[in-house]
Design an enzyme around this catalytic site. Structure first.
Site, PDB file in Angstrom:
ATOM      1  N   TYR A 142      23.829 -16.013  90.403  1.00 19.37           N
ATOM      2  CA  TYR A 142      22.797 -15.317  90.479  1.00 19.37           C
ATOM      3  C   TYR A 142      21.843 -15.770  91.056  1.00 19.37           C
ATOM      4  O   TYR A 142      21.852 -17.692  90.974  1.00 19.37           O
ATOM      5  CB  TYR A 142      22.303 -14.917  88.909  1.00 19.37           C
ATOM      6  CG  TYR A 142      20.645 -13.754  88.723  1.00 19.37           C
ATOM      7  CD1 TYR A 142      20.185 -14.892  88.138  1.00 19.37           C
ATOM      8  CD2 TYR A 142      20.651 -12.695  89.584  1.00 19.37           C
ATOM      9  CE1 TYR A 142      18.414 -13.948  88.065  1.00 19.37           C
ATOM     10  CE2 TYR A 142      19.421 -12.041  89.069  1.00 19.37           C
ATOM     11  CZ  TYR A 142      18.296 -13.258  88.511  1.00 19.37           C
ATOM     12  OH  TYR A 142      16.888 -12.468  88.461  1.00 19.37           O
ATOM     13  N   ASP A 237      22.191 -23.702  94.897  1.00 22.36           N
ATOM     14  CA  ASP A 237      20.613 -23.214  94.745  1.00 22.36           C
ATOM     15  C   ASP A 237      20.977 -23.932  92.879  1.00 22.36           C
ATOM     16  O   ASP A 237      21.977 -24.026  92.267  1.00 22.36           O
ATOM     17  CB  ASP A 237      21.614 -21.856  93.931  1.00 22.36           C
ATOM     18  CG  ASP A 237      20.170 -21.401  93.084  1.00 22.36           C
ATOM     19  OD1 ASP A 237      19.896 -19.823  93.052  1.00 22.36           O
ATOM     20  OD2 ASP A 237      19.681 -22.015  92.676  1.00 22.36           O
ATOM     21  N   LYS A 265      12.671 -23.566  86.836  1.00 24.33           N
ATOM     22  CA  LYS A 265      13.384 -24.229  85.325  1.00 24.33           C
ATOM     23  C   LYS A 265      12.227 -25.690  85.104  1.00 24.33           C
ATOM     24  O   LYS A 265      11.238 -25.770  84.973  1.00 24.33           O
ATOM     25  CB  LYS A 265      13.993 -23.842  85.119  1.00 24.33           C
ATOM     26  CG  LYS A 265      14.936 -22.201  85.131  1.00 24.33           C
ATOM     27  CD  LYS A 265      16.451 -22.401  84.291  1.00 24.33           C
ATOM     28  CE  LYS A 265      16.849 -20.859  85.139  1.00 24.33           C
ATOM     29  NZ  LYS A 265      16.745 -19.624  84.256  1.00 24.33           N
TER      30      LYS A 265
END
Ligand code: KE4
Length: 422
Positions: A142, A237, A265
């Protein structure tokens, strides 16, 4: 009286599904969301006054624990100087410098406001830099809700895609190619067919969105070589893995240098931040020095930069290997407890992240992850939460340990697992 339930009913009237991100409904595990009033260290406290040991940690950012004193102190100081200027400020340089110094594949970095914005911008950059339009990603990975990545495997040839959600036109995913994680053969086949049109490979160097799935020996190296052989870019990613699996991310941990890195994050320390960075020759293609456009009102705002900077500065003093060992011990003990109940469990663990898959077979890609028993997970999740252990409300997410968790929390977690009945 159930305050969370009351708040959820209020929220559902004015916020779609009552949440600002779908997974938070906990519907996947037959539960209702807890509305959180506050958090501290390894704990969260619901509006109903329940204390829970948190292994979601805001889905990864809170590696230092909630309300870390140094981070909060820095934020309080920054607050009184203003929250956003819309102009360059010193904290942007401070955070950018830490990122550049930490990550082997990053000479320059651009701040944005979420992981999605980072991957969306990285995709545009890869396409602009190479002049190519196709992108290869992996089933189960994702990369945020970016249209070209919201693609599902089409029928027949696994590589051709159909939209993964309404609102994404077919033409937007016609340039997206799909392969199974850890399947270098599929990637080679795709490159032999489309190699000259592929702008980039996007990969989570350790995948955290199908549960934790680790790269098998040679997988990342193979992607690096294929990208080089065909003139495509390799994009890591690292929204989850960045500053999580090591202070130099997965690229430092595995020793593979990507061309572009996406972050989020942890680099925001709990405030909204994303970033994408890479080799200078690539990053200088981004406006205003280059002609690939990208912009953002709140990008680099002083408050978020301060939270991120202080988080990374504090992480420089932390012992990642010690946390990795403690996480492995906790996860292995949980596995043992479940197996003693006759429950087959696969454990995938890396640094301070782990996933327990309720399956008798190893989990090495999305197909094998989906074979795990979600009903068993549902029972585990709900009984652990009733005992004050807050896990991710999905069998396809990770548990995040932190530098704020300690022996007391880990023992309480094991004690709760011992009491789960299947
Ligand atoms: P955000 O736009 O949510 O900041 O980041 C998107 C993203 C990009 N790349 C990876 C590898 C990610 O894991 C994410 C977001 N992660 C999910 C949980 N696995 C966020 C939780 C949510 O969607 O609410």
């Amino acid at each position: 009286m159930n305050i969370s339930r009351e708040l959820f009913e209020q929220a559902k009237k004015i916020i779609p599904g009552g949440v600002n991100s779908p997974v938070r409904t906990c519907s996947g595990v037959g539960a209702e969301p807890l509305f959180i009033a506050r958090a501290g260290g390894p704990y969260i406290y619901s509006e109903d006054g329940h204390e829970l040991i948190d292994y979601v940690m805001s889905w990864g950012p809170m590696i230092l624990g909630h309300c870390h004193p140094a981070v909060n102190r820095a934020l309080h100081d920054s607050l009184d100087r203003g929250t956003s200027f819309g102009a360059p400020c010193r904290p942007e340089i401070d955070l950018a410098r830490l990122i550049v110094e930490a990550l082997p594949g990053v000479d320059m970095v651009r701040m944005v406001n979420s992981g999605t914005e980072a991957t969306m911008s990285a995709l545009r950059l890869a396409r602009g830099f190479t002049g190519r339009s196709m992108v290869l990603k992996f089933n189960g990975c994702y990369h945020g809700h970016v249209d070209p990545f919201l693609a599902s495997a089409g029928s027949g040839a696994a590589t051709l895609c159909i939209p993964g959600t309404p609102g994404v036109p077919q033409e937007v995913v016609s340039g997206t190619l799909l392969a199974d994680y850890n399947s270098l053969d599929q990637v080679k086949e795709i490159f032999e067919k489309h190699g000259q049109d592929i702008a980039a490979i996007f990969v989570e160097p350790a995948a955290g969105n199908m549960g934790l799935v680790l790269p098998e020996q040679g997988f990342l190296e193979g992607l690096r070589k294929l990208a080089d052989d065909f003139g495509a870019l390799l994009v890591f990613d690292e929204v989850i893995t960045g500053f999580r699996v090591s202070y130099s991310g997965a690229q430092g941990y595995y020793g593979i240098v990507p061309d572009i890195t996406c972050l989020g994050k942890i680099i925001g320390g709990g405030l909204p931040v994303g970033a994408y960075g890479g080799k200078r020759i690539i990053m200088e293609k981004i406006a205003p020095c280059g002609d690939v456009y990208q912009a953002g009102t709140l990008s680099g705002n002083p408050l978020a930069m301060t939270a991120g900077y202080q988080t990374l500065k504090t992480l420089q003093t932390m012992d990642y290997l010690a946390l990795e060992n403690k996480t492995a011990e906790l996860a292995q003990n949980l596995k043992k407890i479940l197996e003693e109940k006759g429950i087959p469990v696969q454990l995938n663990a890396l640094a301070s992240i782990f996933t327990l898959f309720f399956s008798a077979d190893p989990v090495t890609d999305f197909a094998s992850a989906k074979k795990s028993d979600q009903n068993l997970f549902k029972k585990f999740y709900n009984q652990m939460r009733q005992q004050g252990i807050y896990l991710a409300p999905s069998g396809f997410e990770c548990a995040f340990n932190s530098f704020a968790h300690g022996p007391g929390e880990w023992e309480k977690t094991l004690e709760a697992a011992r009491k789960v009945r299947f």
